[in-house]
Write a protein that holds these residues in place. Structure first.
Motif, PDB file in Angstrom:
ATOM      1  N   GLN A   5     -11.956 -31.545  13.172  1.00  0.00           N
ATOM      2  CA  GLN A   5     -12.929 -30.493  12.908  1.00  0.00           C
ATOM      3  C   GLN A   5     -13.667 -30.767  11.611  1.00  0.00           C
ATOM      4  O   GLN A   5     -13.107 -31.297  10.659  1.00  0.00           O
ATOM      5  CB  GLN A   5     -12.232 -29.142  12.790  1.00  0.00           C
ATOM      6  CG  GLN A   5     -11.657 -28.628  14.082  1.00  0.00           C
ATOM      7  CD  GLN A   5     -11.029 -27.265  13.890  1.00  0.00           C
ATOM      8  OE1 GLN A   5     -10.503 -26.949  12.826  1.00  0.00           O
ATOM      9  NE2 GLN A   5     -11.077 -26.445  14.926  1.00  0.00           N
ATOM     10  N   THR A   6     -14.938 -30.353  11.604  1.00  0.00           N
ATOM     11  CA  THR A   6     -15.707 -30.449  10.371  1.00  0.00           C
ATOM     12  C   THR A   6     -15.318 -29.295   9.463  1.00  0.00           C
ATOM     13  O   THR A   6     -14.649 -28.349   9.884  1.00  0.00           O
ATOM     14  CB  THR A   6     -17.222 -30.386  10.662  1.00  0.00           C
ATOM     15  OG1 THR A   6     -17.515 -29.095  11.215  1.00  0.00           O
ATOM     16  CG2 THR A   6     -17.659 -31.476  11.621  1.00  0.00           C
ATOM     17  N   ALA A   7     -15.746 -29.358   8.214  1.00  0.00           N
ATOM     18  CA  ALA A   7     -15.433 -28.288   7.256  1.00  0.00           C
ATOM     19  C   ALA A   7     -16.023 -26.959   7.736  1.00  0.00           C
ATOM     20  O   ALA A   7     -15.390 -25.906   7.598  1.00  0.00           O
ATOM     21  CB  ALA A   7     -15.975 -28.650   5.883  1.00  0.00           C
ATOM     22  N   GLU A   8     -17.200 -27.018   8.317  1.00  0.00           N
ATOM     23  CA  GLU A   8     -17.850 -25.802   8.803  1.00  0.00           C
ATOM     24  C   GLU A   8     -17.047 -25.180   9.950  1.00  0.00           C
ATOM     25  O   GLU A   8     -16.856 -23.969  10.003  1.00  0.00           O
ATOM     26  CB  GLU A   8     -19.268 -26.137   9.285  1.00  0.00           C
ATOM     27  CG  GLU A   8     -20.073 -24.940   9.740  1.00  0.00           C
ATOM     28  CD  GLU A   8     -21.464 -25.330  10.185  1.00  0.00           C
ATOM     29  OE1 GLU A   8     -21.812 -25.010  11.333  1.00  0.00           O
ATOM     30  OE2 GLU A   8     -22.195 -25.950   9.381  1.00  0.00           O
ATOM     31  N   GLU A   9     -16.546 -26.002  10.849  1.00  0.00           N
ATOM     32  CA  GLU A   9     -15.743 -25.508  11.968  1.00  0.00           C
ATOM     33  C   GLU A   9     -14.416 -24.920  11.481  1.00  0.00           C
ATOM     34  O   GLU A   9     -13.978 -23.880  11.975  1.00  0.00           O
ATOM     35  CB  GLU A   9     -15.477 -26.633  12.976  1.00  0.00           C
ATOM     36  CG  GLU A   9     -16.710 -27.057  13.741  1.00  0.00           C
ATOM     37  CD  GLU A   9     -16.487 -28.294  14.578  1.00  0.00           C
ATOM     38  OE1 GLU A   9     -17.171 -28.434  15.603  1.00  0.00           O
ATOM     39  OE2 GLU A   9     -15.629 -29.132  14.214  1.00  0.00           O
ATOM     40  N   GLU A  11     -13.893 -23.576   8.545  1.00  0.00           N
ATOM     41  CA  GLU A  11     -14.222 -22.322   7.863  1.00  0.00           C
ATOM     42  C   GLU A  11     -14.469 -21.208   8.882  1.00  0.00           C
ATOM     43  O   GLU A  11     -13.996 -20.086   8.724  1.00  0.00           O
ATOM     44  CB  GLU A  11     -15.461 -22.521   6.990  1.00  0.00           C
ATOM     45  CG  GLU A  11     -15.846 -21.304   6.200  1.00  0.00           C
ATOM     46  CD  GLU A  11     -17.081 -21.539   5.350  1.00  0.00           C
ATOM     47  OE1 GLU A  11     -17.778 -20.557   5.075  1.00  0.00           O
ATOM     48  OE2 GLU A  11     -17.342 -22.701   4.972  1.00  0.00           O
ATOM     49  N   ARG A  12     -15.199 -21.526   9.952  1.00  0.00           N
ATOM     50  CA  ARG A  12     -15.477 -20.540  10.997  1.00  0.00           C
ATOM     51  C   ARG A  12     -14.179 -20.079  11.656  1.00  0.00           C
ATOM     52  O   ARG A  12     -13.980 -18.895  11.907  1.00  0.00           O
ATOM     53  CB  ARG A  12     -16.414 -21.154  12.046  1.00  0.00           C
ATOM     54  CG  ARG A  12     -16.964 -20.132  13.006  1.00  0.00           C
ATOM     55  CD  ARG A  12     -17.949 -20.697  14.011  1.00  0.00           C
ATOM     56  NE  ARG A  12     -18.850 -21.676  13.452  1.00  0.00           N
ATOM     57  CZ  ARG A  12     -19.148 -22.842  14.038  1.00  0.00           C
ATOM     58  NH1 ARG A  12     -18.638 -23.150  15.203  1.00  0.00           N
ATOM     59  NH2 ARG A  12     -19.985 -23.688  13.468  1.00  0.00           N
TER      60      ARG A  12
END
Length: 70
Positions: A5-9, A11-12
């Motif tokens: 997962q990316t950092a944005e994913e 965080e979400r």
């Protein structure tokens, strides 16, 4: 193979988990067409939208008249 997962994913996903923890046993109203209140809610929402639209048209008309100096 599972992708990372990316950092944005991440965080979400963390926000979703926090929200679910806050809500815990809170009942969230979810209506379907089979529910008795469904069409009443749809009608209320439609009336609210119509009133908002009429208010916007009225304000726009008044601004046009004001700009023409009448």
């Amino acid at each position: 193979m599972k992708r990372t997962q990316t950092a944005e994913e991440r965080e979400r996903e963390a926000k979703k988990l926090r929200l679910l923890e806050e809500l815990e046993d809170t009942w969230l109203p979810y209506l379907t067409p089979k529910d008795d209140e469904f069409y009443q809610q749809v009608l209320k929402r439609r009336v609210r939208m119509i009133l908002t639209l009429k208010a916007e048209i009225l304000i726009l008309g008044m601004l046009v008249l004001r700009s023409h100096g009448t």
